[in-house]
Design a protein around this motif. Structure first.
Motif, short mmCIF file in Angstrom:
data_model
loop_
_atom_site.label_atom_id
_atom_site.label_comp_id
_atom_site.label_asym_id
_atom_site.label_seq_id
_atom_site.Cartn_x
_atom_site.Cartn_y
_atom_site.Cartn_z
N MET A 1 0.84 -1.20 0.00
CA MET A 1 0.00 0.00 0.00
C MET A 1 0.87 1.25 0.00
N ASN A 2 0.74 2.07 -1.04
CA ASN A 2 1.54 3.30 -1.07
C ASN A 2 0.73 4.45 -1.66
N LEU A 3 1.41 5.54 -1.96
CA LEU A 3 0.71 6.74 -2.41
C LEU A 3 -0.07 6.54 -3.71
N SER A 4 0.43 5.63 -4.55
CA SER A 4 -0.27 5.46 -5.82
C SER A 4 -1.34 4.37 -5.77
N SER A 5 -1.57 3.79 -4.59
CA SER A 5 -2.65 2.82 -4.48
C SER A 5 -3.99 3.52 -4.65
N PRO A 6 -4.98 2.79 -5.20
CA PRO A 6 -6.31 3.39 -5.35
C PRO A 6 -6.91 3.74 -3.99
N VAL A 7 -7.73 4.79 -3.95
CA VAL A 7 -8.34 5.19 -2.68
C VAL A 7 -9.14 4.06 -2.05
N ARG A 8 -9.60 3.16 -2.87
CA ARG A 8 -10.42 2.05 -2.36
C ARG A 8 -9.68 1.28 -1.26
N PHE A 9 -8.35 1.30 -1.33
CA PHE A 9 -7.57 0.55 -0.34
C PHE A 9 -7.61 1.18 1.04
N ILE A 10 -8.12 2.40 1.10
CA ILE A 10 -8.21 3.02 2.42
C ILE A 10 -9.43 2.49 3.13
N LYS A 11 -9.24 2.21 4.40
CA LYS A 11 -10.32 1.62 5.18
C LYS A 11 -11.54 2.55 5.15
N GLY A 12 -12.70 1.97 4.87
CA GLY A 12 -13.90 2.78 4.87
C GLY A 12 -14.31 3.24 3.48
N VAL A 13 -13.44 3.11 2.50
CA VAL A 13 -13.81 3.50 1.14
C VAL A 13 -14.21 2.27 0.34
N GLY A 14 -15.49 2.18 0.06
CA GLY A 14 -15.97 1.04 -0.74
C GLY A 14 -16.12 1.47 -2.18
N GLU A 15 -16.81 0.63 -2.95
CA GLU A 15 -16.94 0.93 -4.38
C GLU A 15 -17.70 2.21 -4.65
N ALA A 16 -18.80 2.40 -3.91
CA ALA A 16 -19.65 3.58 -4.16
C ALA A 16 -18.87 4.85 -3.88
N ARG A 17 -18.17 4.86 -2.75
CA ARG A 17 -17.42 6.07 -2.41
C ARG A 17 -16.23 6.26 -3.34
N GLU A 18 -15.67 5.17 -3.76
CA GLU A 18 -14.57 5.30 -4.72
C GLU A 18 -15.07 6.00 -5.99
N ARG A 19 -16.28 5.61 -6.43
CA ARG A 19 -16.85 6.26 -7.61
C ARG A 19 -17.08 7.74 -7.35
N ALA A 20 -17.61 8.04 -6.16
CA ALA A 20 -17.87 9.44 -5.83
C ALA A 20 -16.57 10.24 -5.83
N PHE A 21 -15.54 9.67 -5.24
CA PHE A 21 -14.24 10.34 -5.21
C PHE A 21 -13.71 10.55 -6.62
N SER A 22 -13.90 9.53 -7.42
CA SER A 22 -13.36 9.59 -8.77
C SER A 22 -14.01 10.73 -9.57
N ARG A 23 -15.29 10.99 -9.29
CA ARG A 23 -15.94 12.15 -9.93
C ARG A 23 -15.25 13.45 -9.56
N MET A 24 -14.59 13.47 -8.42
CA MET A 24 -13.90 14.68 -7.99
C MET A 24 -12.43 14.65 -8.40
N GLY A 25 -12.07 13.68 -9.20
CA GLY A 25 -10.69 13.60 -9.65
C GLY A 25 -9.75 12.94 -8.65
N VAL A 26 -10.32 12.32 -7.62
CA VAL A 26 -9.48 11.67 -6.63
C VAL A 26 -9.45 10.17 -6.90
#
Ligand code: ADP
Ligand code: MG
Length: 686
Positions: A1-26
């Motif tokens: 796990m490092n800086l370039s890992s997808p946000v999904r790898f952070i605890k608490g971020v599931g698929e739905a939130r990953e999509r929401a983040f991705s809309r914000m460019g994260v």
């Protein structure tokens, strides 16, 4: 796990939130660390409800007393009306069509609200931003609270929490790519501290220092990338030899239809010396509308033809491509050069033949729209590419077409006078030639604002009739309707009908983007030849069109256009000797739109207008690079950070000069690859 890992790898971020983040460019953990608050709310001292002033924007904390929802008679409008209290006073907040509010704003809940205070029956907030406060969340009360860009599916509280935990875990891994000498020189605070400050500000001063530092980082990275790209280009051998002027150029030069301005002459010479070099030219020809870029481009084409290379001349609209094509035909009439027109709407047979002539090398100059660079076209020996009205294409397209060929010389032209901050950011790797002089004998265009009232309409029509009687011609541009090109056309068509009724005796024609190619050509040819008095058009005539005998430009519903567009449209007249007028039609309007019109009334200086446009619309819109991402800074702001940008440019230039391989700046090299690698096509640079 490092800086370039997808946000999904952070605890608490599931698929739905990953999509929401991705809309914000994260997308990655690193993106999240650089996902900075949009604004801050000082919740250390909350304004008591008793102290609210009408018209101010306030941040308040109060408890929900009651919730009520009703529908209005107007279909579909649902109003949620909530009464809140801080124990002494009450305030009402209302929201339109917000679903599920009743589940959240239940009586007893404490909420922070942010919005403009209005006075209705009592103080009221309409559609305020809000956040339900959780007393157990220490970040949401009693301090400066960060408000992150909002999107559906991510609650503010939750974003704060995730960012906090990401900061704790991963901030130590973020490396500083700015070389230590530069950091010391500008007395920058440490990178990680600065990032922390942006997420959790301690105060105004420290926040400002931190944001300047981070803005510098972004600008410095981009400048380094651009300068490296420029350097690398210089080392590419091109496939054709030097292109030098010969007989054809000389003959063309002797029979120029007018005497060139000093600026034009200088620009031709700059281009000439580029073409004669082994290094592929990469030049921007910048000049206000009407400064005479076309003839400079044509001179370059003549040199390319003499040098034995094929050349391509690309324009953003079919009308403009046709115009360039005919002009070139005339100017090269005696030169025995095969010139072909290539647009998307050629008949299949002609299209096929043209493609064959291009690939066999029979065609020496191709004039066309972006169709020139579709996959089917292959040149035998392309040596020069000229792109007219570059800002209409966007940077990406230019790159796509260059990727297809082996480093030809490239000249891009733009009539949008680009403010220096933008030139540096988008075209930082180009050499610039400036046409800073208009051809002699031009008279300033008189600009007027009129409305649609009867008396003014009559005056305008009288003026149009009179202009036509004096043998001059008129453009009448119909509003641009954002939602649909079809609506544009309908509007233009009904204006066309209407003007034919009101101006009997005038020859009136209509042109728009959806006409078949040969009809466009016929309409434009007739107008150019002076056979038509008045041309009703959609904004297709915005760029490039050149009919010097046309002296009046009427722009209907002018508030629908941006400053740069209005300036371009106005630039269709004032090209010959006759006194020219531009009439901006607009009724009552918003203060912003009125300011735009006033700007046009007060100056015809394209640079001044462009600076204003940059402030109003942001950089992406102006140069057609919105999707490109070059100017999508996280912190930097091209309007405000002019000084920082100049500093970043200087430092980057010094560094690239001293250490072109970035041998002593590995972190910088890596940051370039990972953050700008694909946007700038820097692969292999570092
Ligand atoms: P733009 O820079 O907007 O593309 P154009 O190349 O279309 O401008 O030139 C505007 C008009 O001025 C054209 O009609 C062109 O023929 C004319 N023109 C260009 N250069 C000169 C000059 N040196 N003297 C007189 N007229 C010129
Ligand atoms: Mg032009």
């Amino acid at each position: 796990m490092n800086l370039s890992s997808p946000v999904r790898f952070i605890k608490g971020v599931g698929e739905a939130r990953e999509r929401a983040f991705s809309r914000m460019g994260v997308k990655t953990v690193e993106d999240l660390l650089f996902f900075f608050p949009r604004r801050y709310e000082d919740r250390r001292n909350i304004t008591p409800l008793s102290a609210l002033t009408v018209g101010s924007t306030a941040s308040v904390v109060a408890q929900v007393v009651s919730f009520e929802k009703r529908s209005t008679s107007r279909q579909g409008l649902e109003i949620a009306s909530v009464l809140l209290s801080d124990g002494e006073h009450v305030i009402k907040a209302i929201w339109f069509n917000m679903r599920k509010l009743e589940d959240v704003l239940t009586p007893g809940v404490r909420v922070a609200l942010y919005g403009k205070v209005e006075m209705r029956a009592g103080p009221q907030l309409t559609n305020p931003e809000f956040e339900v406060l959780d007393e157990s969340d220490p970040e949401s009360v009693g301090r400066i609270v960060s408000i992150y860009p909002a999107t559906a599916g991510l609650s503010p509280k939750w974003v704060r929490r995730i960012v906090s935990s990401a900061l704790e875990l991963y901030l130590p891994e973020v490396g500083d790519f700015v070389p230590p000498e530069i950091r010391e020189k500008y007395k920058f605070s440490a990178l990680r501290e600065s990032m922390m400050e942006l997420h959790r500000p301690q105060g105004r001063e420290s926040w400002l220092r931190a944001r300047n530092r981070l803005a510098f980082d972004e600008l410095f990275l981009l400048q380094t990338g651009l300068l490296l790209r420029k350097k690398r280009r210089a080392s590419i051998q091109k496939n054709s030899g030097p292109l030098r002027p010969g007989e054809k150029f000389k003959s063309f030069w002797r029979s120029l239809p007018f005497q060139l301005t000093k600026a034009q002459d200088r620009c031709v010479r700059e281009i000439m010396s580029d073409l004669a070099s082994e290094i592929p030219m990469n030049r921007l020809l910048q000049g206000d509308v009407g400064s005479g870029k076309t003839i400079v481009a044509i001179a370059a084409l003549a040199i390319a033809v003499d040098g034995g290379a094929q050349a391509a001349f690309m324009a953003p609209t079919e009308i403009l491509a046709q115009q360039h094509f005919f002009r070139l035909k005339t100017l090269f009439a005696k030169l025995d050069v095969r010139i072909d027109l290539l647009t998307g709407s050629l008949s299949q047979g002609v299209h096929k033949k043209t493609l064959e002539a291009i690939s066999s090398g029979e065609t020496r100059v191709v004039v066309g729209t972006h169709a020139i660079f579709s996959a089917k076209v292959s040149f035998k020996e392309l040596g020069l590419v000229i792109v007219d009205e570059q800002h209409r294409f966007g940077v990406l397209q230019k790159n796509a077409l260059l990727a297809k060929t082996r480093s030809p010389h490239v000249l891009v032209m733009t009539a949008t006078p680009i403010p220096r901050t933008l030139t540096l950011s988008i075209y930082g790797d180009l050499d610039v030639s400036l046409l800073d002089e208009l051809p002699a004998g031009r008279r300033p265009i008189k600009t007027h604002r009129m409305d649609f009232s009867r008396p003014q309409q009559k005056r305008l029509l009288d003026f149009v009739r009179d202009t036509a009687r004096r043998g001059r011609q008129i453009y009448w541009v119909c509003p641009l309707i954002e939602e649909s090109e079809n609506l544009d056309v309908t509007a233009a068509y009904s204006r066309f009908q209407n003007l034919r009724e009101k101006l009997p005796g005038l020859k009136i024609a209509l042109i728009h983007g959806q006409l078949p190619s040969d009809e466009k050509e016929a309409v434009m040819t007739a107008f150019t030849a002076g056979e038509t008095d008045l041309l009703v058009a959609t904004s297709v005539v915005e760029v490039g069109v050149d009919v010097p005998n046309a002296t009046v430009m009427v722009i209907e519903d002018a508030v629908r256009f941006g400053v740069a567009q209005l300036h371009q449209l106005r630039g269709r007249v004032g090209r010959g000797e006759g006194e020219s007028h531009c009439v901006l039609l607009a009724g009552k309007t918003t203060p912003e739109a009125a300011a735009r019109l006033d700007a046009l009334l007060s100056t015809s200086d394209g640079f001044k207008l462009a600076e204003m446009d940059l402030r109003q619309r942001g950089p992406g819109e102006i140069c057609g690079v919105r999707q490109h991402g070059v100017t999508d800074f996280r912190v930097a702001d091209l309007v405000r950070d002019r000084k920082l940008l100049e500093a970043a440019r200087r430092e980057a230039a010094a560094l690239v000069d001293k250490d072109p391989e970035l041998k002593n700046a590995r972190p910088l090299a890596e940051a370039l690859m990972s953050r700008l690698g694909s946007t700038l096509e820097l692969a292999g640079t570092a």
